[in-house]
Motif scaffolding. Structure first.
Motif, mmCIF file in Angstrom:
data_model
loop_
_atom_site.group_PDB
_atom_site.id
_atom_site.type_symbol
_atom_site.label_atom_id
_atom_site.label_comp_id
_atom_site.label_asym_id
_atom_site.label_seq_id
_atom_site.Cartn_x
_atom_site.Cartn_y
_atom_site.Cartn_z
ATOM 1 N N ASP A 108 0.642 -1.255 -0.048
ATOM 2 C CA ASP A 108 -0.387 0.338 -0.009
ATOM 3 C C ASP A 108 0.832 1.466 0.201
ATOM 4 O O ASP A 108 1.655 2.038 0.907
ATOM 5 C CB ASP A 108 -0.283 0.455 1.137
ATOM 6 C CG ASP A 108 -2.015 0.615 1.441
ATOM 7 O OD1 ASP A 108 -1.863 1.775 0.757
ATOM 8 O OD2 ASP A 108 -2.885 0.604 1.918
ATOM 9 N N PRO A 109 0.636 2.148 -0.786
ATOM 10 C CA PRO A 109 1.741 2.940 -1.422
ATOM 11 C C PRO A 109 0.734 4.097 -0.247
ATOM 12 O O PRO A 109 2.340 5.122 -0.138
ATOM 13 C CB PRO A 109 0.863 4.078 -2.837
ATOM 14 C CG PRO A 109 -0.181 2.857 -3.163
ATOM 15 C CD PRO A 109 0.078 2.294 -2.689
ATOM 16 N N THR A 110 0.413 3.962 0.667
ATOM 17 C CA THR A 110 0.567 4.954 1.718
ATOM 18 C C THR A 110 0.593 4.683 3.036
ATOM 19 O O THR A 110 0.969 5.417 4.189
ATOM 20 C CB THR A 110 -1.155 5.115 2.202
ATOM 21 O OG1 THR A 110 -1.929 4.346 2.521
ATOM 22 C CG2 THR A 110 -2.721 5.722 1.171
ATOM 23 N N ASN B 23 -2.506 -0.992 4.887
ATOM 24 C CA ASN B 23 -2.184 0.825 5.985
ATOM 25 C C ASN B 23 -3.423 0.312 6.776
ATOM 26 O O ASN B 23 -4.610 1.008 5.540
ATOM 27 C CB ASN B 23 -2.079 1.690 5.325
ATOM 28 C CG ASN B 23 -1.574 2.978 6.533
ATOM 29 O OD1 ASN B 23 -2.580 2.708 6.933
ATOM 30 N ND2 ASN B 23 -1.127 3.905 5.675
ATOM 31 N N ASN B 24 -4.131 0.281 7.351
ATOM 32 C CA ASN B 24 -4.754 0.130 8.354
ATOM 33 C C ASN B 24 -5.348 1.321 9.201
ATOM 34 O O ASN B 24 -5.890 1.527 10.147
ATOM 35 C CB ASN B 24 -4.857 -0.810 9.634
ATOM 36 C CG ASN B 24 -5.382 -2.073 8.517
ATOM 37 O OD1 ASN B 24 -5.937 -2.147 7.800
ATOM 38 N ND2 ASN B 24 -5.289 -3.462 8.958
ATOM 39 N N VAL C 90 6.187 5.358 13.357
ATOM 40 C CA VAL C 90 6.934 5.598 12.564
ATOM 41 C C VAL C 90 7.987 6.874 12.533
ATOM 42 O O VAL C 90 7.792 7.272 13.493
ATOM 43 C CB VAL C 90 5.775 6.947 11.566
ATOM 44 C CG1 VAL C 90 6.108 7.321 9.977
ATOM 45 C CG2 VAL C 90 4.360 5.599 11.366
ATOM 46 N N VAL C 91 8.835 6.529 11.116
ATOM 47 C CA VAL C 91 9.777 7.341 12.063
ATOM 48 C C VAL C 91 9.993 8.798 10.782
ATOM 49 O O VAL C 91 10.072 9.401 11.270
ATOM 50 C CB VAL C 91 11.329 6.687 11.764
ATOM 51 C CG1 VAL C 91 12.562 7.243 11.102
ATOM 52 C CG2 VAL C 91 11.712 5.067 12.459
ATOM 53 N N LYS C 92 9.466 8.198 9.144
ATOM 54 C CA LYS C 92 9.586 9.611 8.608
ATOM 55 C C LYS C 92 8.551 8.762 7.847
ATOM 56 O O LYS C 92 7.496 8.260 7.243
ATOM 57 C CB LYS C 92 10.556 9.314 7.578
ATOM 58 C CG LYS C 92 11.915 9.714 7.824
ATOM 59 C CD LYS C 92 12.523 9.599 6.531
ATOM 60 C CE LYS C 92 14.474 9.925 7.115
ATOM 61 N NZ LYS C 92 15.183 8.877 6.116
ATOM 62 N N MET C 93 7.708 9.925 7.759
ATOM 63 C CA MET C 93 6.058 10.087 7.210
ATOM 64 C C MET C 93 5.949 10.221 6.006
ATOM 65 O O MET C 93 5.084 9.780 5.685
ATOM 66 C CB MET C 93 5.497 11.564 7.935
ATOM 67 C CG MET C 93 4.095 11.003 8.738
ATOM 68 S SD MET C 93 3.505 10.010 8.939
ATOM 69 C CE MET C 93 1.974 10.487 7.645
ATOM 70 N N GLU C 94 6.813 10.224 5.247
ATOM 71 C CA GLU C 94 6.864 10.056 3.392
ATOM 72 C C GLU C 94 6.058 8.907 3.383
ATOM 73 O O GLU C 94 7.277 7.856 4.054
ATOM 74 C CB GLU C 94 8.191 11.159 2.561
ATOM 75 C CG GLU C 94 9.500 10.274 2.678
ATOM 76 C CD GLU C 94 10.744 10.710 2.562
ATOM 77 O OE1 GLU C 94 11.277 10.369 1.205
ATOM 78 O OE2 GLU C 94 11.388 11.813 3.587
ATOM 79 N N SER C 95 5.133 8.801 2.241
ATOM 80 C CA SER C 95 4.818 8.066 1.710
ATOM 81 C C SER C 95 6.492 7.339 0.927
ATOM 82 O O SER C 95 6.939 8.071 -0.070
ATOM 83 C CB SER C 95 3.653 8.452 0.448
ATOM 84 O OG SER C 95 2.828 8.364 1.548
ATOM 85 N N MET C 96 6.257 5.922 0.342
ATOM 86 C CA MET C 96 7.127 5.167 -0.003
ATOM 87 C C MET C 96 7.247 5.698 -1.129
ATOM 88 O O MET C 96 6.377 5.902 -2.589
ATOM 89 C CB MET C 96 6.980 3.823 -0.183
ATOM 90 C CG MET C 96 7.713 2.997 0.954
ATOM 91 S SD MET C 96 7.860 1.651 0.674
ATOM 92 C CE MET C 96 5.596 1.380 1.218
ATOM 93 N N LYS C 97 8.511 6.466 -1.754
ATOM 94 C CA LYS C 97 8.993 7.084 -3.171
ATOM 95 C C LYS C 97 8.911 5.998 -4.329
ATOM 96 O O LYS C 97 7.779 6.022 -5.342
ATOM 97 C CB LYS C 97 10.077 7.814 -3.608
ATOM 98 C CG LYS C 97 9.649 9.532 -2.771
ATOM 99 C CD LYS C 97 10.083 10.595 -3.034
ATOM 100 C CE LYS C 97 10.783 11.626 -1.747
ATOM 101 N NZ LYS C 97 11.234 11.335 -0.372
ATOM 102 N N ARG C 98 9.563 4.840 -3.494
ATOM 103 C CA ARG C 98 9.606 4.115 -4.899
ATOM 104 C C ARG C 98 8.388 2.800 -5.025
ATOM 105 O O ARG C 98 7.811 2.488 -3.505
ATOM 106 C CB ARG C 98 11.145 2.937 -4.326
ATOM 107 C CG ARG C 98 12.350 3.543 -4.115
ATOM 108 C CD ARG C 98 13.574 3.161 -3.992
ATOM 109 N NE ARG C 98 12.847 2.976 -2.406
ATOM 110 C CZ ARG C 98 14.090 1.781 -1.970
ATOM 111 N NH1 ARG C 98 15.402 1.461 -2.788
ATOM 112 N NH2 ARG C 98 13.992 1.742 -0.617
ATOM 113 N N ASN C 99 8.315 2.750 -5.781
ATOM 114 C CA ASN C 99 7.187 1.428 -5.655
ATOM 115 C C ASN C 99 7.384 0.305 -6.323
ATOM 116 O O ASN C 99 8.916 -0.134 -6.125
ATOM 117 C CB ASN C 99 5.957 1.599 -7.277
ATOM 118 C CG ASN C 99 7.007 1.997 -8.191
ATOM 119 O OD1 ASN C 99 8.281 1.295 -8.215
ATOM 120 N ND2 ASN C 99 6.722 2.325 -9.506
#
Ligand code: ADP
Length: 595
Positions: free
Chosen positions: A313-315, A353-354, A442-451
């Motif tokens: 899940d990319p989120t 992601n729940n 969560v350490v870094k909130m940014e979503s996974m950039k890499r698919n």
């Protein structure tokens, strides 16, 4: 007053009161009620006033006397007074209630029945015999003497007989029904206990059986790969054909890997049982974790003709904090099972992601890791035993499939330790779906950039050797291990040098400079830790050289202990080239950031 009523109520209704007391409570209540009705009959049948007074005394006096005795715990006094009172009172009630030309005979029979049903032991025999003698005596007095009260009109006789018949019948019905109910409830309790005992016995029996099966399995699971290792090794020694030798060696490698999985599972389980299993959380990237899980089983899935799909899940935030190695172990267990128990179709691995929550400014993500397959499935009954130690389901059909029955029990224990949960949905013949629910910081909130594809490409692009060009000293007292490490490092384009004792190591580090040192722990005379301590105290050419502990000690906390000692890294035997590669990369990266 409240406690008075509570005591009385308890004695009448309480389930934990002895059977005899419950019985006498009911009998007294029913007798006082019967006496009350008898008193009304006496009134309507115009009997002598003495009969009315005596029935009234029984009707109202009995419950009062009963309550007082019970409250003060005088059960014996109660029973004795009651029996004596009734035995003496009944002939008078009989004679003044109309004698043989009335319904009073029925009350004498009722009296005998009452004693027979509500009393036990000597007092029962004595009171029944006394009641019979007095009843016969009362009849004799009524027949042979004129000194008793005779009902005057037919109407009064009819009222007395009819009323007495109805009341005594109702009371007999009540008494026998109550006895029956008591018997049934006691019987149900006994049956229940018997069932519980049977269940317990069969649980013990099942546990014994599964323990036996486990040992048989284990013996098979350990001996089979050992057989492969020893058998193929002999063939290698006897063969001159390089291609054949390669094939044999690959078989040995795969047997060794199976053996290692079993040994690790047993060690992990023992650690959990002994309460020695610890979690070692650290920062990690979820896409990398997923990739590692995927690449561990992907080739095997393909070899078996299964489609293996995965999705992240990319989120889900990119970097999380948790014990990623243990999570990987759990997911790999589920994937290995999916692979083993699926003969055709699809295996899916999904990271979902729940939701993200925040507590005291710290964010947490609720993850669901789903492993689904279109395999043989699990029946409702079998699901109950699924996470039980040593339990393999349906031994008859699974016998051909490798397994010890430890995997899921271990997975559940680890997930429990991480504060998560594991669920299963499955239909026999249609497939299974295992879901691990976990909360991770969560350490870094940014979503996974890499698919997903990028993760795969990134991994494929990684250059193959971090050891290339390095001069590496390997210390081990076991010559076979030295030969093995020598070969692995040469394949990784490094230049290995070996030392087989602590003393030799101290000499080597004085005379030559190395880029990395791999140190064994358990060595005779001077062990690895001692050698390292001496190295720190003396002058030599490798003061800055990272020393990596390479040991068979894979117990929990080992890595931390070696780190505290000052070792730059830790690898457990049997060591794989990929693990060496990773450790070297990590050390190089940390040196790069320092300089
Ligand atoms: P094993 O080493 O026997 O695979 P596990 O603890 O991993 O031990 O699994 C216990 C049992 O659960 C297995 O023997 C198998 O009968 C059943 N099982 C586990 N996963 C699956 C699955 N994906 N499909 C069907 N059955 C499964």
């Amino acid at each position: 007053m409240k406690s008075f009523w509570k005591t009385i109520q308890n004695t009448i209704l309480g389930r934990d009161i002895p059977l005899e007391e419950r019985l006498s409570a009911r009998m007294i209540i029913s007798s006082s009620f019967a006496s009350f009705l008898g008193m009304i009959v006496c009134l309507f049948a115009h009997t002598h006033i003495i009969a009315v007074i005596l029935t009234a005394i029984l009707a109202f006096g009995l419950p009062i006397f009963y309550s007082i005795c019970i409250y003060y715990g005088k059960r014996k006094l109660l029973i004795n007074t009651l029996v004596v009172g009734i035995i003496i009172g009944m002939p008078f009630i009989f004679l003044y209630g109309g004698g043989i030309r009335s319904g009073m005979s029925l009350w004498l029979v009722y009296e005998i029945l009452y004693f027979a049903l509500s009393l036990t032991g000597t007092i029962q025999v004595v009171s029944v015999v006394a009641a019979v003698i007095l009843s016969v005596g009362s009849f004799a007095v009524a027949i042979f003497t004129p000194y008793h009260y005779v009902l005057q009109s037919n109407h009064d006789i009819l009222v007395s007989i009819l009323g007495s018949t109805l009341i005594v019948s109702a009371m007999v019905l009540y008494m026998t029904n109550f006895q029956k109910k008591l018997y049934n409830s006691e019987y149900a309790i006994v049956e229940n206990q018997k069932r519980e005992l049977d269940e317990y016995a069969s649980r013990v029996e099942r546990a014994n059986r599964s323990q036996k099966i486990f040992l048989a399995n284990m013996s098979h699971e350990v001996r089979s790969p050992m057989n492969v290792v020893l058998g193929f090794n002999r063939l290698i020694c006897e063969s001159n054909d390089v291609k054949e030798i390669h094939e044999f060696a690959r078989s040995i490698e795969s047997a060794g890997e199976s053996l290692l999985v079993i040994i690790n599972d047993i060690l992990d389980y023992s650690k959990i049982e002994a309460g020695k299993m610890d979690l070692f959380p650290s920062e990690y990237d979820l896409d990398e974790l997923a990739f590692m899980c995927h690449s561990g089983t992907d080739i095997l899935m393909k070899q078996k003709g299964l489609t293996f799909e995965w999705y992240i899940d990319p989120t889900i935030p990119k970097t999380l904090y948790g014990d990623n190695l243990r999570i990987r172990q759990c997911v790999t267990n589920l994937l290995t099972n999916a692979l083993k128990y699926t003969h055709k179709g699809l295996v899916q691995m999904r990271f979902m992601n729940n939701g993200i929550t925040e507590e005291n400014g710290i964010k947490f993500v609720s993850l669901s890791i789903i492993v689904a397959d279109t395999g043989i499935g699990i029946s409702e009954d079998q699901k109950k035993e699924l996470f039980t130690r040593f339990q393999r389901l349906d031994e008859s059909t699974n016998r051909a499939i490798e397994g010890t029955g430890l995997g899921l029990a271990l997975t559940k224990s680890i997930v429990d330790m991480m504060g998560g949960s594991i669920d299963v949905e499955s239909f026999l013949g249609r497939g299974s779906r295992f879901t691990i629910n976990l909360r991770q910081r969560v350490v870094k909130m940014e979503s996974m950039k890499r698919n997903v594809e990028e993760v795969q490409e990134g991994a494929a692009e990684k250059k193959s050797s971090a050891a290339a060009g390095l001069k590496i000293l390997v210390v081990d007292d076991n010559n076979t291990n030295l030969v093995l490490m020598n070969h692995i490092l040469k394949q990784m384009e490094a230049t290995p040098v070996t030392a087989s004792s602590g003393l030799e190591t101290l000499e080597r580090v004085r005379s030559e400079k190395y880029d990395i040192i791999f140190m064994d722990h358990m060595m005779p005379d001077m062990d690895g830790v001692e050698t390292f301590r001496r190295m720190k105290k003396m002058e030599h050419l490798n003061m800055e050289t990272p020393v990596i502990m390479l040991t068979a000690n894979a117990m929990s906390g080992a890595a931390e202990e070696y780190a505290q000692e000052g070792f730059a890294g830790y690898l457990s035997k049997p060591v794989r080239p990929e693990a060496i590669e990773k450790e070297l990369e990590r050390i190089q990266a940390s040196h790069a950031t320092k300089s």
